[in-house]
Scaffold this motif. Structure first.
Motif, mmCIF file in Angstrom:
data_model
loop_
_atom_site.group_PDB
_atom_site.id
_atom_site.type_symbol
_atom_site.label_atom_id
_atom_site.label_comp_id
_atom_site.label_asym_id
_atom_site.label_seq_id
_atom_site.Cartn_x
_atom_site.Cartn_y
_atom_site.Cartn_z
ATOM 1 N N ASN A 101 47.164 57.047 36.226
ATOM 2 C CA ASN A 101 48.622 57.099 36.279
ATOM 3 C C ASN A 101 48.845 58.190 37.395
ATOM 4 O OD1 ASN A 101 50.639 55.975 33.816
ATOM 5 N ND2 ASN A 101 48.475 56.210 33.302
ATOM 6 N N ARG B 65 48.961 53.315 38.078
ATOM 7 C CA ARG B 65 50.370 52.837 37.367
ATOM 8 C C ARG B 65 51.352 53.990 38.403
ATOM 9 N NH1 ARG B 65 52.407 55.179 32.276
ATOM 10 N NH2 ARG B 65 53.888 53.602 31.448
ATOM 11 N N GLY C 270 48.167 51.651 28.781
ATOM 12 C CA GLY C 270 48.499 52.076 30.048
ATOM 13 C C GLY C 270 48.754 53.503 30.358
#
Length: 502
Positions: free
Chosen positions: A192, A228, A437
């Protein structure tokens, strides 16, 4: 991750984040006097059949207790949705009237509002604007146009890296796998890149730290194939509480620039909605602010469908871009039963314990698909995306069949052991692609994510570490201590594992 608001770092915006098109700017009249009112009209994003626009109105006369802006479209454009004003259209005439919360407009004060509109060809700038019947921008010089429209295509920044032929694959769902155009199974393995969700709304820039080519290459050097990118809906839509240099067209252009850099290094960009509008002060509230300054329990109907309509129109021509609908839903903290929470999650509307109208996952999927976008969509479950126990039972409908499940796990979550993963995750992964995620631990070690990665590796599933930011591990999981890719003790675990996968 429910991280605390960060101060971020101020990032100087370059040519790549210039306005897509600013059509009318406030000016002095020919006599040197200030006009009665000035209007800045901007096209912040444009696609084949529509565009996103905004207006900034400044009142230069006596204070107003209410206001109404009117202008005429000249090429058949039609307003379909708007925010920060009551938008309507009769024939060619568009009206934006104040909301109850922004009717006061003092001398020298400004207010901004945005809208989505359809078009079928050229998109000329309205010739004039009227505030409460008074013509604005009197004697202003017209802004030059490029070709038949008022929104010239931005010139690519010379620093933008070229996209290699071996860039990230176009993705789609096939059964319970993500596959490329040739049908080969693809796993999303990466990190991320936090910052786009908080820096803009805090007035500190758009990103937290650098996002130049060297810093993106440093991510790729960990053998990462997916990044992400958390976003803020008010910054994307350019709402009035955000500093303009960090909002609207500037924000959208910065996101597009980062997506292009991620792709240039062969990695899949995952754009994700993190912070949203809506006042929530109930159980587990992250803030009392109505604005997008923390994690809210659910998206809202006022702005989130418009956000996803705009994002989908921006990236619908690129099937390598993945859409993650909403970071970490937690309507279960507001409702009294699991059935109420899952119904709220899927269907939205009036949800117990949440004071604003909720946009459910089905609403957001519908908004994306209405644009024609067929990109892969991820939808996380309850309990900050850690609970997927009833995800299959409440699975939203996706006409394209390109829907996957998102899951988040940290060592302090409820579902943080192999027994829970076997009982709740395995049934989901048997039906649709499963993407973790966010994985992480608050110990600045990696023994916990080692277990997570093994469970996911054994099943050929996807996962991304939180987060590629130089934060102190004491405030949350941080993979790096420098944007050159220098890992923390926690980051070493993810880096070495991804490199070992090869």
């Amino acid at each position: 991750m429910r991280h605390p608001p960060r101060s971020g770092l101020l990032v100087v915006l370059g040519a790549a984040v210039a306005l897509v098109g600013t059509a009318v700017a406030p000016v002095l009249t020919a006599s040197g006097a200030t006009p009665a009112c000035t209007v800045e009209y901007s096209v912040t994003s444009e696609w084949d059949a529509g565009f996103q626009g905004s207006v900034k109105v400044t009142n230069n006369l006596a204070a107003l207790s209410s206001w109404s802006l009117t202008f005429d479209f000249g090429a058949g454009q039609k307003v379909t949705q708007g925010w920060n004003a009551k938008w309507s259209q009769s024939g060619v005439t568009v009206t934006a009237a104040n909301e109850s919360y922004n009717g006061s407009l003092g001398t020298g004060a400004s207010v901004s509002a945005g809208f989505l509109a359809s078009r079928s060809g050229s998109n000329p700038v309205p010739a004039s604007f009227r505030l409460n019947g008074t013509t604005c921008n009197v004697d202003s010089e017209p802004t030059p146009t490029t070709g038949p429209t008022s929104t010239p295509t931005p010139t690519p920044s010379p620093s933008d890296p070229p996209v290699p032929e071996d860039g990230p694959p176009a993705l789609r769902v096939s059964g319970n796998k993500l596959v490329d155009s040739g049908g080969a199974t693809r796993r999303l393995l990466g990190v991320n890149r936090s910052g786009g969700e908080f820096a803009c709304v805090q007035g500190n820039g758009i990103w937290d730290g650098p996002v130049d080519d060297a810093s993106v290459k440093a991510i790729a050097d960990w053998n990462v194939n997916t990044v992400r990118i958390p976003l803020n809906e008010e910054c994307w839509l350019g709402l009035s509480n955000i500093r303009p240099e960090y909002a609207g067209a500037n924000y959208i252009a910065a996101v597009k620039d980062l997506v292009a850099k991620v792709k240039a290094h062969g990695m899949t960009p995952m754009v994700e909605l993190h912070w949203t509008w809506g006042q929530y002060t109930g159980n587990s509230a992250g803030c009392s602010d109505v604005h997008a300054s923390c994690q809210k329990p659910m998206p809202n109907m006022q702005y989130t469908p418009a956000f996803w309509t705009s994002v989908a129109n921006t990236f619908k021509g690129d099937p390598a871009v993945v859409f993650d609908l909403f970071n970490e839903p937690y309507p279960d903290r507001a409702t009294s039963t699991a059935a109420q929470a899952w119904t709220c999650w899927r269907d939205g509307g009036t949800c117990p314990g949440i004071g604003y109208e909720v946009a459910g996952m089905q609403d957001l999927i519908d908004a994306v698909r209405a644009t024609g976008a067929q990109n892969v969509i991820l939808a996380g479950g309850l309990a900050y995306s850690n609970d997927l126990s009833q995800w299959p039972a409440y699975k939203p409908t996706d006409p394209t069949g390109n829907l996957a499940a998102a899951w988040h796990v940290y060592n302090f979550n409820s579902c943080s052991n192999e027994s829970c993963w076997d009982s709740t995750l395995a049934p989901v992964a048997a039906q649709v692609p499963l993407v973790a995620g966010e994985i992480g631990e608050n110990t600045c070690a990696h023994s916990f994510i080692d277990r997570v990665m093994k469970w996911f590796d054994d099943r050929s599933l996807s996962y991304l570490g939180w987060t590629w930011n130089t934060w102190n591990c004491a405030t949350g999981p941080s993979l790096i201590s420098g944007y050159d890719g220098t890992p923390t003790a926690f980051g070493i675990g993810l880096r070495d594992h991804l490199r070992a996968i090869g």
